[in-house]
Scaffold this motif. Structure first.
Motif, PDB file in Angstrom:
ATOM      1  N   VAL A  51       2.912 -13.322  -4.093  1.00  0.00           N
ATOM      2  CA  VAL A  51       3.026 -12.022  -3.390  1.00  0.00           C
ATOM      3  C   VAL A  51       4.430 -11.438  -3.917  1.00  0.00           C
ATOM      4  CG1 VAL A  51       3.668 -10.796  -1.272  1.00  0.00           C
ATOM      5  CG2 VAL A  51       1.749 -12.665  -1.331  1.00  0.00           C
ATOM      6  N   ALA A  52       5.198 -12.332  -4.318  1.00  0.00           N
ATOM      7  CA  ALA A  52       6.615 -11.912  -4.773  1.00  0.00           C
ATOM      8  C   ALA A  52       6.418 -11.188  -6.128  1.00  0.00           C
ATOM      9  CB  ALA A  52       7.679 -13.096  -4.810  1.00  0.00           C
ATOM     10  N   LEU A  53       5.552 -11.808  -6.709  1.00  0.00           N
ATOM     11  CA  LEU A  53       5.610 -11.619  -8.334  1.00  0.00           C
ATOM     12  C   LEU A  53       4.507 -10.276  -8.475  1.00  0.00           C
ATOM     13  CD1 LEU A  53       4.890 -14.972 -10.186  1.00  0.00           C
ATOM     14  CD2 LEU A  53       6.696 -13.527 -10.450  1.00  0.00           C
ATOM     15  N   ALA A  54       3.998  -9.882  -7.450  1.00  0.00           N
ATOM     16  CA  ALA A  54       3.168  -8.749  -7.376  1.00  0.00           C
ATOM     17  C   ALA A  54       3.820  -7.724  -7.153  1.00  0.00           C
ATOM     18  CB  ALA A  54       1.984  -8.976  -6.567  1.00  0.00           C
ATOM     19  N   ARG A  55       3.475  -6.506  -8.316  1.00  0.00           N
ATOM     20  CA  ARG A  55       4.343  -5.220  -7.861  1.00  0.00           C
ATOM     21  C   ARG A  55       3.290  -4.156  -7.933  1.00  0.00           C
ATOM     22  NH1 ARG A  55       7.744  -4.800 -13.196  1.00  0.00           N
ATOM     23  NH2 ARG A  55       5.755  -5.672 -14.095  1.00  0.00           N
ATOM     24  N   PRO A  56       2.902  -3.681  -6.422  1.00  0.00           N
ATOM     25  CA  PRO A  56       1.712  -2.890  -6.388  1.00  0.00           C
ATOM     26  C   PRO A  56       1.964  -1.494  -6.921  1.00  0.00           C
ATOM     27  CG  PRO A  56       2.909  -3.435  -4.306  1.00  0.00           C
ATOM     28  CD  PRO A  56       3.399  -4.546  -5.304  1.00  0.00           C
ATOM     29  N   GLU A  57       3.014  -0.933  -6.870  1.00  0.00           N
ATOM     30  CA  GLU A  57       3.347   0.558  -7.321  1.00  0.00           C
ATOM     31  C   GLU A  57       3.659   0.495  -8.794  1.00  0.00           C
ATOM     32  OE1 GLU A  57       4.751  -0.975  -4.344  1.00  0.00           O
ATOM     33  OE2 GLU A  57       3.678   0.339  -2.861  1.00  0.00           O
ATOM     34  N   LEU A  79      -1.969  -5.207  -1.405  1.00  0.00           N
ATOM     35  CA  LEU A  79      -3.274  -5.230  -2.071  1.00  0.00           C
ATOM     36  C   LEU A  79      -3.783  -3.696  -1.919  1.00  0.00           C
ATOM     37  CD1 LEU A  79      -5.370  -6.630  -3.593  1.00  0.00           C
ATOM     38  CD2 LEU A  79      -6.407  -7.368  -1.817  1.00  0.00           C
ATOM     39  N   ALA A  80      -3.939  -3.255  -0.773  1.00  0.00           N
ATOM     40  CA  ALA A  80      -4.365  -2.077  -0.852  1.00  0.00           C
ATOM     41  C   ALA A  80      -3.741  -0.865  -1.365  1.00  0.00           C
ATOM     42  CB  ALA A  80      -4.435  -1.540   0.946  1.00  0.00           C
ATOM     43  N   ARG A  81      -2.282  -0.935  -1.479  1.00  0.00           N
ATOM     44  CA  ARG A  81      -1.540   0.071  -2.193  1.00  0.00           C
ATOM     45  C   ARG A  81      -1.656  -0.121  -3.671  1.00  0.00           C
ATOM     46  NH1 ARG A  81       2.802  -2.082   0.925  1.00  0.00           N
ATOM     47  NH2 ARG A  81       3.758  -2.799  -0.888  1.00  0.00           N
ATOM     48  N   ALA A  82      -1.918  -1.242  -4.152  1.00  0.00           N
ATOM     49  CA  ALA A  82      -2.117  -1.469  -5.603  1.00  0.00           C
ATOM     50  C   ALA A  82      -3.352  -0.526  -5.804  1.00  0.00           C
ATOM     51  CB  ALA A  82      -2.355  -2.944  -6.002  1.00  0.00           C
ATOM     52  N   HIS A  83      -4.591  -1.035  -5.213  1.00  0.00           N
ATOM     53  CA  HIS A  83      -5.888  -0.252  -5.358  1.00  0.00           C
ATOM     54  C   HIS A  83      -5.692   1.108  -5.351  1.00  0.00           C
ATOM     55  CE1 HIS A  83      -8.914  -3.517  -5.731  1.00  0.00           C
ATOM     56  NE2 HIS A  83      -8.227  -4.081  -4.776  1.00  0.00           N
ATOM     57  N   GLY A  84      -5.028   1.735  -4.369  1.00  0.00           N
ATOM     58  CA  GLY A  84      -4.742   3.151  -4.300  1.00  0.00           C
ATOM     59  C   GLY A  84      -4.028   3.711  -5.400  1.00  0.00           C
ATOM     60  N   ALA A  85      -3.100   2.983  -5.923  1.00  0.00           N
ATOM     61  CA  ALA A  85      -2.364   3.419  -6.888  1.00  0.00           C
ATOM     62  C   ALA A  85      -3.394   3.509  -8.226  1.00  0.00           C
ATOM     63  CB  ALA A  85      -1.105   2.422  -7.373  1.00  0.00           C
ATOM     64  N   LEU A  86      -4.320   2.565  -8.491  1.00  0.00           N
ATOM     65  CA  LEU A  86      -5.251   2.746  -9.589  1.00  0.00           C
ATOM     66  C   LEU A  86      -6.405   3.841  -9.179  1.00  0.00           C
ATOM     67  CD1 LEU A  86      -5.754  -1.092  -9.824  1.00  0.00           C
ATOM     68  CD2 LEU A  86      -4.628   0.380 -11.459  1.00  0.00           C
ATOM     69  N   GLY A  87      -6.123   4.343  -8.169  1.00  0.00           N
ATOM     70  CA  GLY A  87      -7.356   5.545  -7.745  1.00  0.00           C
ATOM     71  C   GLY A  87      -8.555   4.861  -7.028  1.00  0.00           C
ATOM     72  N   GLU A  88      -8.290   3.679  -6.934  1.00  0.00           N
ATOM     73  CA  GLU A  88      -9.610   2.899  -6.031  1.00  0.00           C
ATOM     74  C   GLU A  88      -9.388   2.986  -4.749  1.00  0.00           C
ATOM     75  OE1 GLU A  88      -9.071  -0.687  -8.175  1.00  0.00           O
ATOM     76  OE2 GLU A  88      -9.715  -0.083  -9.756  1.00  0.00           O
ATOM     77  N   HIS A 132       9.460  -3.057   0.625  1.00  0.00           N
ATOM     78  CA  HIS A 132       9.576  -3.017  -0.953  1.00  0.00           C
ATOM     79  C   HIS A 132       9.035  -4.285  -1.477  1.00  0.00           C
ATOM     80  CE1 HIS A 132      12.204  -6.590  -0.175  1.00  0.00           C
ATOM     81  NE2 HIS A 132      12.782  -6.003   0.680  1.00  0.00           N
ATOM     82  N   SER A 133       8.584  -3.970  -2.655  1.00  0.00           N
ATOM     83  CA  SER A 133       7.964  -5.037  -3.557  1.00  0.00           C
ATOM     84  C   SER A 133       8.615  -6.095  -4.094  1.00  0.00           C
ATOM     85  CB  SER A 133       6.863  -4.434  -4.467  1.00  0.00           C
ATOM     86  OG  SER A 133       7.867  -3.652  -5.464  1.00  0.00           O
ATOM     87  N   GLY A 134       9.915  -5.814  -3.825  1.00  0.00           N
ATOM     88  CA  GLY A 134      10.916  -6.917  -4.476  1.00  0.00           C
ATOM     89  C   GLY A 134      11.162  -6.526  -5.965  1.00  0.00           C
ATOM     90  N   THR A 135      10.773  -5.658  -6.376  1.00  0.00           N
ATOM     91  CA  THR A 135      10.937  -5.439  -7.900  1.00  0.00           C
ATOM     92  C   THR A 135      12.102  -4.267  -8.071  1.00  0.00           C
ATOM     93  OG1 THR A 135       9.051  -3.788  -8.009  1.00  0.00           O
ATOM     94  CG2 THR A 135       8.473  -6.151  -8.410  1.00  0.00           C
ATOM     95  N   PRO A 136      12.902  -4.357  -9.205  1.00  0.00           N
ATOM     96  CA  PRO A 136      13.777  -3.618  -9.406  1.00  0.00           C
ATOM     97  C   PRO A 136      13.487  -2.165  -9.902  1.00  0.00           C
ATOM     98  CG  PRO A 136      13.652  -5.007 -11.464  1.00  0.00           C
ATOM     99  CD  PRO A 136      12.667  -5.374 -10.135  1.00  0.00           C
ATOM    100  N   ALA A 137      13.926  -1.093  -9.453  1.00  0.00           N
ATOM    101  CA  ALA A 137      13.622   0.360  -9.922  1.00  0.00           C
ATOM    102  C   ALA A 137      13.693   0.189 -11.404  1.00  0.00           C
ATOM    103  CB  ALA A 137      14.399   1.454  -9.238  1.00  0.00           C
TER     104      ALA A 137
END
Length: 646
Positions: A110-116, A165-174, A297-302
């Motif tokens: 989960v920490a490695l995933a960057r949904p946005e 996970l839902a946000r990641a699909h949304g960012a892909l338009g899915e 937050h996804s835990g990833t730097p801007a």
């Protein structure tokens, strides 16, 4: 061997699942797995296993469960995986690589995933993480408040991953996939307003405006009936965004006219499909990467336009550093001898005051050019006054030094560790972890990239790192007579030492060859320029004054030894005090047992622990030595400094 917390408590091996026995035994294992590589007091186990007043024989029951668990794990081949269920006084410690626990792997994925920022990569990571769940967390444990709280915390992490996970699909338009994922979760958690808000947006984007509105009104009624409150800001915000988007879409459709060369009745695409609803109201003052749709937050730097920062956190090089050529050469070979894909790791060990930090920092400065992406340094405070540093505290400092915005630094050690490894995976980076207390404290701080090297210093041997991470031990011993005299010459001037060479060699012997003690002696002589070396040597012959004379303000041999002894159990501290009565500092297990008034087998275990802490040295099989300075300290301080009696 795999340990499962995300569902029924179980231990799987290549030949099947181990038989763990009744609920209380499974609960003991679960509590140890929730705090891996950490001592868990017996009283905590008792308080967690019995919701009401525990029975009089509770301690015996827990000890029996631990004994059976130890036998079960051993029968499953635990030793081959570096797994050990150890007893430390009235506490227990389950040593194991944390990657064997499904909850740990879940947190890292989960920490490695960057949904946005990287949604296409985030989808498989999050699906793999959620695929580790086999039912409600901690199924099969007793129904006590501590286990209920732990299960709730794990469930909260699962829901957060589902939203990501839902946000990641949304960012892909899915948006259909996003709505499907959120629908089931929202049905089971109808009062989780952030999740419902995300579901409303996903439904609207698929053209199901009425369903989106129905979810709002349904949730509003539940909040009123169950809690007596109205919708929160996030739910109202989603509702208002959809209303505004609908109004905008209707206005565009009403004003639209057919294109001159298009078919009759054709409308602009935005009017046909519905205006896109942003995740949050657009505010030009807020950077696009400042947060997620759910406020987390996804835990990833801007993202930044410039190159990543190159940290240089090493302390200043040690003054008048001499010798240690062999150890420095060994450190140099560690990165060169690592196998492909491995992250080189060295552990510099030795007794208090032998110069471990100086050796590691000297090498780090000498070879800093081999690590152009930066050098990180942290004092883990393993043998300082007070508590040792928490890994999450050190990881926060590292992530900030690597350019992570403060609001993007994860609050949990697991997520921060995963993000740290992700950030440095492709860099040539050096990490120096000074003054470590244990292997468990170090593991979350280790980088994962093959071009990253780590040097750890500790008074403990850190055998766990050697076993699980292939760490290369680099042992430091006391200085020999010539090296010690050279250090005195560097500190005092060669002429002053040459005027009194016999006294210089006696000073080295009285200081046990410890650089810290020799530097303290040099400080005494520097403050008294008219003293000859023989005068200080005569003063140090008085064993009652020696430790006091080998101190300089906030540093000295006694202070350093005190921190080592403070980490011992009460039994081991008493054993060290008994060994101080040895006439010449040389003994074996039988002599030690006689001095301590105990049986040799029990004493052997204590000698092994004192050797691991470098308070006793094992010259050969069953031949031990204790330094004069350690003997003097143990006689003066007594056994009460052990952790068990503080």
């Amino acid at each position: 061997m795999d340990f499962s917390l995300l569902g029924p408590i179980s231990v799987a091996t290549g030949s099947g699942e181990l038989a763990l026995g009744p609920a209380k035994r499974r609960s003991v294992l679960a509590l140890l797995l929730l705090q891996p590589n950490t001592t868990v007091p017996l009283e905590q186990l008792i308080d967690s296993l019995w919701e009401d007043e525990p029975p009089e024989h509770a301690r015996t029951v827990v000890q029996g469960h631990v004994s059976r668990l130890r036998a079960t794990l051993a029968g499953g081949g635990a030793e081959a995986y570096g797994i050990e269920l150890a007893t430390h006084g009235s506490a227990y410690l389950l040593r194991l690589p944390e990657e064997l626990i499904d909850a740990h792997r879940f947190g890292e994925l989960v920490a490695l995933a960057r949904p946005e920022a990287a949604p296409r990569d985030a989808v498989p990571l999050l699906r793999e993480a959620l695929g580790l769940w086999r039912g409600p967390a901690l199924t099969g444990t007793v129904t006590s408040p501590p286990f209920a709280a732990a299960a709730h915390a794990l469930e909260e992490q699962r829901l957060t991953a589902t939203e990501a996970l839902a946000r990641a699909h949304g960012a892909l338009g899915e948006h259909e996939q996003a709505a499907a994922i959120l629908y089931t979760a929202a049905v089971n958690n109808p009062l989780r307003e952030g999740m419902v808000a995300d579901l409303m947006r996903a439904l609207f984007r698929t053209g199901r405006q009425s369903d989106a509105m129905e979810w709002f009104h349904r949730t509003r009624r539940l909040l009123d009936e169950d809690l007596g409150v109205g919708p929160g800001a996030r739910l109202k915000q989603a509702y208002e965004e959809i209303l505004r988007a609908e109004e905008a879409g209707n206005a565009v459709a009403a004003a639209a006219t057919p294109a001159a060369d298009g078919p009759a009745g054709a409308a602009p695409r935005a009017a046909r499909s519905g205006a896109e609803v942003p995740d949050r109201p657009v505010d030009p003052r807020v950077p696009a990467q400042a947060g997620s749709a759910t406020g987390g937050h996804s835990g990833t730097p801007a993202r930044t336009n410039g190159p990543p920062p190159v940290p240089h956190l090493l302390p200043r090089p040690p003054a008048r550093f001499l010798g240690r050529e062999q150890q420095l050469a060994t450190l140099t070979t560690v990165p060169q001898s690592a196998l492909p894909g491995e992250s080189p790791l060295a552990v510099v060990t030795g007794p208090a005051g032998v110069g471990k930090t100086a050796c590691a920092v000297q090498w780090a400065h000498t070879y800093a050019g081999a690590f152009p992406d930066g050098q990180l340094f942290a004092d883990l405070r393993g043998f300082n006054e007070g508590a040792a540093a928490e890994p999450v505290e050190i990881l926060r400092d590292f992530l900030l030094a690597l350019g992570t915005p403060p609001e993007r630094v994860p609050t949990s050690a697991q997520s921060a560790s995963a993000l740290f490894r992700s950030l440095v995976a492709g860099r040539r980076l050096l990490v120096v972890l000074d003054n470590a207390e244990s292997s468990a404290q170090v593991r979350p701080l280790l980088p994962g990239g093959p071009h990253c090297a780590t040097v750890v210093t500790s008074r403990s041997r850190l055998d766990g790192l050697v076993a699980t991470d292939c760490a290369r031990p680099v042992a430091l011993q006391a200085l020999g007579a010539d090296e010690g005299v050279a250090l005195l010459g560097a500190m005092l001037g060669a002429e002053r030492v040459a005027d009194d060479p016999d006294a210089a060699r006696e000073l080295v012997a009285l200081c046990d060859g410890l650089p810290l003690a020799l530097r303290a002696a040099a400080a005494q002589l520097t403050a008294r320029p008219r003293w000859r070396l023989a005068r200080l040597a005569a003063a140090l012959r008085d064993e009652r004054r020696r430790l006091a004379l080998l101190s300089a303000e906030d540093t000295g041999v006694a202070a350093a030894l005190r921190m080592s002894v403070a980490r011992l159990s009460a039994d081991d501290a008493r054993l060290l005090s008994a060994l101080a009565a040895s006439a010449d500092g040389h003994l074996n297990a039988s002599v030690a047992a006689a001095l301590a008034g105990s049986d040799p087998q029990r004493i052997q275990d204590g000698l092994d622990r004192l050797t691991e802490m470098h308070l006793v040295d094992e010259e050969s099989t069953d031949v031990y030595t204790i330094s004069t300075l350690t003997q003097l300290f143990a006689r003066d301080e007594g056994p009460a400094d052990g952790r068990g009696e503080r």
